[in-house]
Design a protein around this motif. Structure first.
Motif, mmCIF file in Angstrom:
data_model
loop_
_atom_site.group_PDB
_atom_site.id
_atom_site.type_symbol
_atom_site.label_atom_id
_atom_site.label_comp_id
_atom_site.label_asym_id
_atom_site.label_seq_id
_atom_site.Cartn_x
_atom_site.Cartn_y
_atom_site.Cartn_z
ATOM 1 N N LEU A 90 -13.282 -0.851 9.832
ATOM 2 C CA LEU A 90 -12.112 -0.363 9.080
ATOM 3 C C LEU A 90 -12.205 1.158 8.989
ATOM 4 C CD1 LEU A 90 -11.707 -3.323 6.606
ATOM 5 C CD2 LEU A 90 -10.469 -2.865 8.716
ATOM 6 N N ASN A 91 -12.060 1.722 7.824
ATOM 7 C CA ASN A 91 -12.108 3.180 7.777
ATOM 8 C C ASN A 91 -12.780 3.651 6.506
ATOM 9 O OD1 ASN A 91 -9.958 3.631 5.644
ATOM 10 N ND2 ASN A 91 -8.814 2.427 7.167
ATOM 11 N N ARG A 92 -12.904 4.947 6.402
ATOM 12 C CA ARG A 92 -13.731 5.535 5.350
ATOM 13 C C ARG A 92 -13.183 5.287 3.948
ATOM 14 N NH1 ARG A 92 -17.130 10.995 5.640
ATOM 15 N NH2 ARG A 92 -18.410 10.537 3.801
ATOM 16 N N TYR A 93 -11.921 4.915 3.862
ATOM 17 C CA TYR A 93 -11.300 4.753 2.546
ATOM 18 C C TYR A 93 -11.428 3.338 1.991
ATOM 19 C CZ TYR A 93 -9.557 9.414 3.159
ATOM 20 O OH TYR A 93 -9.491 10.767 3.318
ATOM 21 N N VAL A 94 -11.964 2.421 2.810
ATOM 22 C CA VAL A 94 -12.021 1.019 2.398
ATOM 23 C C VAL A 94 -13.433 0.667 1.919
ATOM 24 C CG1 VAL A 94 -11.546 -1.342 3.093
ATOM 25 C CG2 VAL A 94 -10.294 0.535 4.149
ATOM 26 N N PHE A 95 -13.499 0.061 0.744
ATOM 27 C CA PHE A 95 -14.789 -0.318 0.149
ATOM 28 C C PHE A 95 -14.755 -1.765 -0.327
ATOM 29 C CE2 PHE A 95 -14.636 4.234 -0.247
ATOM 30 C CZ PHE A 95 -15.948 4.662 -0.125
ATOM 31 N N GLN A 96 -15.933 -2.362 -0.382
ATOM 32 C CA GLN A 96 -16.032 -3.669 -1.027
ATOM 33 C C GLN A 96 -17.260 -3.660 -1.952
ATOM 34 O OE1 GLN A 96 -14.445 -7.600 0.243
ATOM 35 N NE2 GLN A 96 -16.435 -7.724 1.201
ATOM 36 N N PRO A 97 -17.114 -3.061 -3.134
ATOM 37 C CA PRO A 97 -18.280 -2.890 -4.008
ATOM 38 C C PRO A 97 -18.444 -4.007 -5.034
ATOM 39 C CG PRO A 97 -16.471 -1.561 -4.812
ATOM 40 C CD PRO A 97 -15.937 -2.329 -3.635
ATOM 41 N N GLY A 98 -17.575 -5.048 -4.981
ATOM 42 C CA GLY A 98 -17.612 -6.039 -6.050
ATOM 43 C C GLY A 98 -18.091 -7.413 -5.636
ATOM 44 N N VAL A 117 0.842 -1.194 0.000
ATOM 45 C CA VAL A 117 0.000 0.000 0.000
ATOM 46 C C VAL A 117 0.883 1.252 0.000
ATOM 47 C CG1 VAL A 117 -1.577 1.352 1.434
ATOM 48 C CG2 VAL A 117 -2.014 -1.082 1.066
ATOM 49 N N GLU A 118 1.921 1.230 0.829
ATOM 50 C CA GLU A 118 2.813 2.391 0.883
ATOM 51 C C GLU A 118 3.535 2.597 -0.440
ATOM 52 O OE1 GLU A 118 5.141 1.351 4.275
ATOM 53 O OE2 GLU A 118 3.607 2.051 5.674
ATOM 54 N N VAL A 151 -4.705 -10.101 5.313
ATOM 55 C CA VAL A 151 -3.963 -9.065 4.592
ATOM 56 C C VAL A 151 -4.791 -7.773 4.553
ATOM 57 C CG1 VAL A 151 -2.802 -8.477 2.439
ATOM 58 C CG2 VAL A 151 -2.881 -10.849 3.186
ATOM 59 N N VAL A 152 -6.087 -7.918 4.290
ATOM 60 C CA VAL A 152 -6.964 -6.739 4.223
ATOM 61 C C VAL A 152 -6.972 -6.015 5.573
ATOM 62 C CG1 VAL A 152 -9.347 -5.975 3.971
ATOM 63 C CG2 VAL A 152 -8.439 -7.730 2.440
ATOM 64 N N ILE A 153 -7.132 -6.791 6.640
ATOM 65 C CA ILE A 153 -7.251 -6.179 7.959
ATOM 66 C C ILE A 153 -5.959 -5.466 8.348
ATOM 67 C CG2 ILE A 153 -7.531 -6.721 10.425
ATOM 68 C CD1 ILE A 153 -9.542 -8.915 9.490
ATOM 69 N N ALA A 154 -4.827 -5.998 7.889
ATOM 70 C CA ALA A 154 -3.548 -5.348 8.200
ATOM 71 C C ALA A 154 -3.328 -4.112 7.341
ATOM 72 C CB ALA A 154 -2.401 -6.344 7.991
ATOM 73 N N ALA A 155 -3.681 -4.193 6.063
ATOM 74 C CA ALA A 155 -3.306 -3.122 5.135
ATOM 75 C C ALA A 155 -4.310 -1.967 5.114
ATOM 76 C CB ALA A 155 -3.146 -3.694 3.724
ATOM 77 N N ALA A 156 -5.574 -2.256 5.433
ATOM 78 C CA ALA A 156 -6.608 -1.223 5.326
ATOM 79 C C ALA A 156 -6.324 0.016 6.190
ATOM 80 C CB ALA A 156 -7.974 -1.817 5.668
ATOM 81 N N PRO A 157 -5.859 -0.162 7.443
ATOM 82 C CA PRO A 157 -5.586 1.043 8.237
ATOM 83 C C PRO A 157 -4.529 1.954 7.604
ATOM 84 C CG PRO A 157 -5.645 -0.889 9.646
ATOM 85 C CD PRO A 157 -5.684 -1.382 8.230
#
Lengths: 287, 439
Positions: free
Chosen positions: B159-167, B110-111, B130-136
Motif C-alpha cells: 500500500l503506501n506510507r499513509y496507511v497503517f494498521q496499529p489496532g 475517502v475523498e 474496500v481497504v485495497i481500493a481506498a488506500a491508494p
C-alpha cells in the motif's frame, strides 16, 4: 467421494435448487407476462418472505403459520407498491424499471433498519438426515423439493383452471381486447403483482431454514430468476419452469464436478446464447 | 392536461441562477483546494478547535454486522477520550460515513472526508476489498488512513506510507501464530475452505506455507465465492484422509455452512479448526451450530468473559456495552464482533498518542509528516485500558501491529480459551518497508 456419489449429490442439489428457483422465477415471469413490468425488486419479495418467516416463527414458533402469513404479508407490500408506485406511473416500461430499482432499495434498507444486518436462522419444521452410502443429506431439503412441486402445481391450476387465471392469460395476450370483454385489467394487474410477490415469498419461506434470513439475500434470487425467465422465454410460464429446472441441474452438475463459479459462468453463457439466437426464449414457437 | 409553457423571464432567471451557481462552485473549489496546503489558514482554526476524525464504517452491505459494532465501539472510545480531556487538549469529533462495504464507495468516502468534511485523519474500515481500493486514494490525498481490517495488505508493503494498521494483528501473523498448535493437536493433513478473495487468499497462502514448513500438507484447497449461499456441493471435494478442516468464512452464510457440514459428514466428523470471523455477530448457542461442539476456533479477543483476567478487559467490556456472553447489554440477541472491534478502540488511542507525541496541530504537510514519522517510531503498546486486548509490538516499517492470539474450544455452546500464543509466534520475515517511501 466416488463419481456415483458425486452424481447423486449433483442431482439432489440440482433438483432442490431448480424447484425453488422455479417458484421464484414463476412469479417474475407472471408479472412480466401479464403487466409487462420488469420487476427488479422481485428478489426482495423473496427476501421479505424469509424475513417475515423469521418474525412469525420467532413470535409463534409455528412454521406452517409462517408459510401462510409471510406470502400474504409480502403480497400486501406488493399491492401497496402497485397502488402507490406502479399505477401512478402508468406501468410505462422504462419508468417501472427505475421505480422497481427504487423499490428494491427501499425494501432492503427498511429491512436493514428494522430487522438488522444479521443472518438469522429459522429452525427446520422437519429435521432428519438421509444417510446415503457416500454422504448424508438434509431431509428438509427433500421436503422443500416436494413442497415446491406441490406449490408449482397449485400455481399452475390457478393460472389454467380458474377465472382469475383466465383473466390473467387474457390480459397477457391482449390488454385492450381483454378490457373490451369486461376483464377488470387494473385489478388483474394488482392481482398478478401480488401473486408474483407471494410466489417469491413462498420460495423465501421454504428456503429460510436452509439459508437464514438476511437483508441482501434477494440479489441472488433475482439474478437466477432473470436467467430462468430469459432462457425460458419472457412471459412463458412453461418455459420458465423448464428453464429453472435446467439451470438447477446444470448448476448442480457443474458445481459438484467442476466449480460453482464455472456453473454460474455457464448459465450466463446460455443466457447470452439465447438472447443472440432465440430472443423469444428456448421454447418460443415461431410462426 | 395542457402543457405549461416556460416564459422567457423564467428561462432567463434559471440561466442566471445556473451561471451564478457555477461561478460560486468554481470559486468554492478554488478556495478549498487552496486552503489544503496553506498553513496559515488552517492554523487560524486555533489550538482549541476540535480534532476531526473521519470514521469509515460498513453501515450497509455485506459488512453491516461488523460496521454496527465498529461504530458502537468507536463512539465508546470517543466518549472516554473526551471525558479524559480530548486529544492534546482538543475535543475530538468523529464524522461517520457509510461505505456500503463497497470498494468504489470506499474511494468516494475517502475523498468526501478530505474535501468536504476536512478531517484530520481517517480510520476504521474493515473489508479487504474496500481497504485495497481506498488506500491508494488516501495516499494520493496524503491523509493518514488507519484501517482495522486484519488483512495482510498493509504489512505486505504494497500500500503506501499513509496507511497503517496499529489496532489489530494481520492475518499472516494470526495464521503463523496458531499453526504450530494446530499441527500438534489436530494433525498434519488439512483441507482449507476459504472465501475466494484477498482475505481468503491470505489464509490460503500463509497457512499452506506455514503448514508445509511444520511438516504438514494441504490435502485440498476449496475456495468459495463470497456470494455463495449453499455449501453442500463443495464438501464433495474434501478428501477422506484429511485430518482436519480449516475453515474461514465471512458473510451471512456461516450457519448454513456449519449445518450442511453436519448433514454431509454426520458421525464421520473431521476435526475442525475455524476462524471466529465466520461467527462474529452469531450466538454460538444458535440452533444449528451444535455441530461445532468440541471444535476449535481462533479468537483475537475472547468473546466470553472470564477467559482473560485483566481489569482492563472488564472495563473495556463495560464501556462498549457488552455482557459476559459477548452480546449487547441492551439486547442479548445482538451478539458483538468481539474479536475485531477492539481494534477500533485501540486504533483511536494510537491516534491520540501519535497526535500528542508528534505535536500535530493542523492539516498541513509538515504536521502530517510529524504524525507519520512519530507513529512509525512506535515500538510497543503496553496492556492498558487503551489496549485492553493485551500488550502489542508495533513494526513501524510494516505499519503493522502484532499481538497475542487465542485458540478456543466450543464447550457447552460457549467458547473456552485453551491456548494463548506469544507475540513472537506470529512474527514473520518482513516483505516491505514503508519508511523508505516518500512522504
Amino acid at each position: 467421494m466416488t463419481p456415483a456419489g458425486q452424481a447423486v449429490l449433483a442431482l439432489l442439489e440440482g433438483v432442490v435448487s431448480g424447484l425453488v428457483l422455479a417458484l421464484t422465477a414463476l412469479g417474475l415471469s407472471l408479472v412480466f407476462g401479464v403487466m409487462r413490468v420488469v420487476n427488479i425488486a422481485h428478489g426482495d419479495f423473496f427476501m421479505l418472505g424469509a424475513v417475515f418467516a423469521w418474525y412469525v416463527t420467532t413470535a409463534t414458533g409455528s412454521f406452517p403459520l409462517a408459510l401462510l402469513a409471510a406470502p400474504l404479508a409480502a403480497a400486501a407490500v406488493a399491492l401497496a407498491a402497485d397502488r402507490l408506485v406502479l399505477r401512478p406511473i402508468g406501468y410505462a416500461p422504462e419508468p417501472t424499471i427505475v421505480a422497481t430499482i427504487g423499490l428494491l432499495y427501499v425494501l432492503q434498507q427498511a429491512v436493514l433498519s428494522v430487522y438488522g444486518p444479521y443472518a438469522r436462522p429459522v429452525p427446520e419444521p422437519v429435521a432428519f438426515r438421509v444417510d446415503l452410502p457416500w454422504f448424508g443429506y438434509s431431509g428438509y431439503k427433500l421436503v422443500v423439493a416436494a413442497a415446491a412441486t406441490a406449490l408449482l402445481g397449485a400455481a399452475w391450476l390457478l393460472i389454467t383452471r380458474t377465472r382469475l387465471g383466465l383473466y390473467m392469460r387474457a390480459t397477457q395476450q391482449d390488454r385492450e381486447i381483454a378490457q373490451a370483454f369486461g376483464v377488470p385489467v387494473q385489478r388483474i394487474y394488482a392481482a398478478a403483482f401480488g401473486l408474483g410477490a407471494a410466489l417469491a415469498a413462498l420460495a423465501g419461506v421454504l428456503i429460510v431454514p436452509i439459508r437464514q434470513a438476511h437483508y441482501l439475500m434477494g440479489l441472488d434470487a433475482l439474478l437466477l430468476s432473470f436467467m430462468a425467465v430469459i432462457i425460458g422465454g419472457i412471459g412463458s410460464l412453461g418455459g420458465t419452469l423448464a428453464a429453472a429446472l435446467f439451470i438447477g441441474l446444470v448448476d448442480g452438475a457443474l458445481s459438484v464436478f467442476f466449480s460453482p463459479t464455472l456453473a454460474r459462468i455457464a448459465a450466463s453463457l446460455v443466457v447470452v446464447a439465447v438472447l443472440v439466437a432465440r430472443s423469444g426464449g428456448l421454447l418460443e414457437v415461431r410462426g | 392536461m395542457a402543457e405549461r409553457k416556460i416564459t422567457r423571464r423564467e428561462a432567463l432567471r434559471a440561466a442566471g441562477a445556473l451561471a451564478g451557481a457555477s461561478v460560486l462552485t468554481t470559486f468554492g473549489v478554488r478556495l478549498l483546494s487552496a486552503s489544503v496546503p496553506n498553513d496559515t489558514v488552517e492554523a487560524a482554526a486555533g489550538p482549541r478547535a476540535p480534532l476531526r476524525i473521519g470514521f469509515q464504517v460498513h453501515r450497509t452491505g455485506i459488512g453491516a454486522v461488523y460496521g454496527r459494532w465498529y461504530e458502537r465501539v468507536g463512539n465508546a472510545a470517543l466518549r472516554l477520550i473526551n471525558e479524559q480531556g480530548g486529544i492534546a487538549g482538543r475535543p475530538v469529533q468523529i464524522i461517520v460515513e457509510d461505505d456500503g462495504t463497497d470498494p468504489k464507495r470506499g474511494v468516494e468516502v475517502v475523498e468526501k472526508f478530505v474535501n468536504q468534511h476536512r478531517v484530520d485523519f481517517i480510520f476504521g474500515t474493515l473489508f479487504s476489498h474496500v481497504v485495497i481500493a481506498a488506500a491508494p486514494r488516501a495516499g494520493e490525498l496524503k491523509v493518514p488512513y488507519l484501517v482495522v481490517s486484519e488483512g495482510y495488505h498493509v504489512a505486505s508493503g504494497k500500500l503506501n506510507r499513509y496507511v497503517f494498521q496499529p489496532g489489530i494483528t494481520d492475518v499472516r501473523a494470526q495464521v503463523t501464530a496458531v499453526a504450530p498448535w494446530i499441527v500438534k493437536n489436530l494433525g498434519k493433513r488439512a483441507t482449507l475452505i476459504f472465501p475466494d478473495y484477498a482475505f481468503g487468499h491470505d489464509h490460503r497462502d500463509f497457512f499452506s506455507a506455514r503448514l508445509r514448513a511444520l511438516g504438514g500438507e494441504v490435502a485440498a484447497l476449496v475456495p468459495i465465492p463470497p456470494t455463495e449461499t449453499s455449501f453442500t456441493r463443495y464438501f464433495a471435494r474434501v478428501p477422506r484422509n484429511t485430518d482436519f478442516i480449516y475453515h474461514v468464512m465471512v458473510g451471512p452464510g456461516v450457519l448454513t455452512f456449519v449445518k450442511e457440514l453436519g448433514e454431509h459428514f454426520g458421525a464421520r466428523k473431521p476435526k475442525l479448526f475455524g476462524f471466529i470471523d465466520s461467527l462474529e455477530g452469531v450466538d454460538i448457542a444458535t440452533p444449528g451450530l451444535e455441530y461445532l461442539e468440541g471444535s476449535f476456533l481462533w479468537e483475537a479477543f475472547p468473546r466470553y468473559a472470564g477467559n482473560v483476567k485483566t481489569a482492563f478487559e472488564q472495563q473495556y467490556r463495560d464501556r462498549v456495552g457488552v455482557d459476559a456472553n459477548g452480546a449487547s447489554k441492551a439486547d442479548p440477541k445482538d451478539v458483538s464482533t468481539y474479536s475485531h472491534m477492539f481494534g477500533v478502540w485501540e486504533t483511536l488511542f494510537v491516534i491520540k498518542r501519535a497526535v500528542e507525541e508528534s505535536g500535530y496541530a493542523s492539516r498541513t504537510p509538515a504536521d502530517y509528516r510529524k504524525f507519520i514519522t512519530t507513529l512509525e517510531g512506535f515500538t510497543s503498546f503496553p496492556e492498558s485500558l487503551q489496549h485492553p486486548q493485551g500488550p502489542k509490538r508495533f513494526n513501524g516499517k510494516l505499519h503493522q501491529v502484532f499481538g497475542h492470539q487465542f485458540i478456543s474450544q466450543v464447550r457447552n455452546k460457549r467458547l473456552v480459551v485453551v491456548h494463548r500464543t506469544a507475540i513472537e509466534d506470529g512474527l514473520y520475515p518482513p516483505e516491505g518497508d514503508y519508511t523508505k517511501m516518500p512522504l
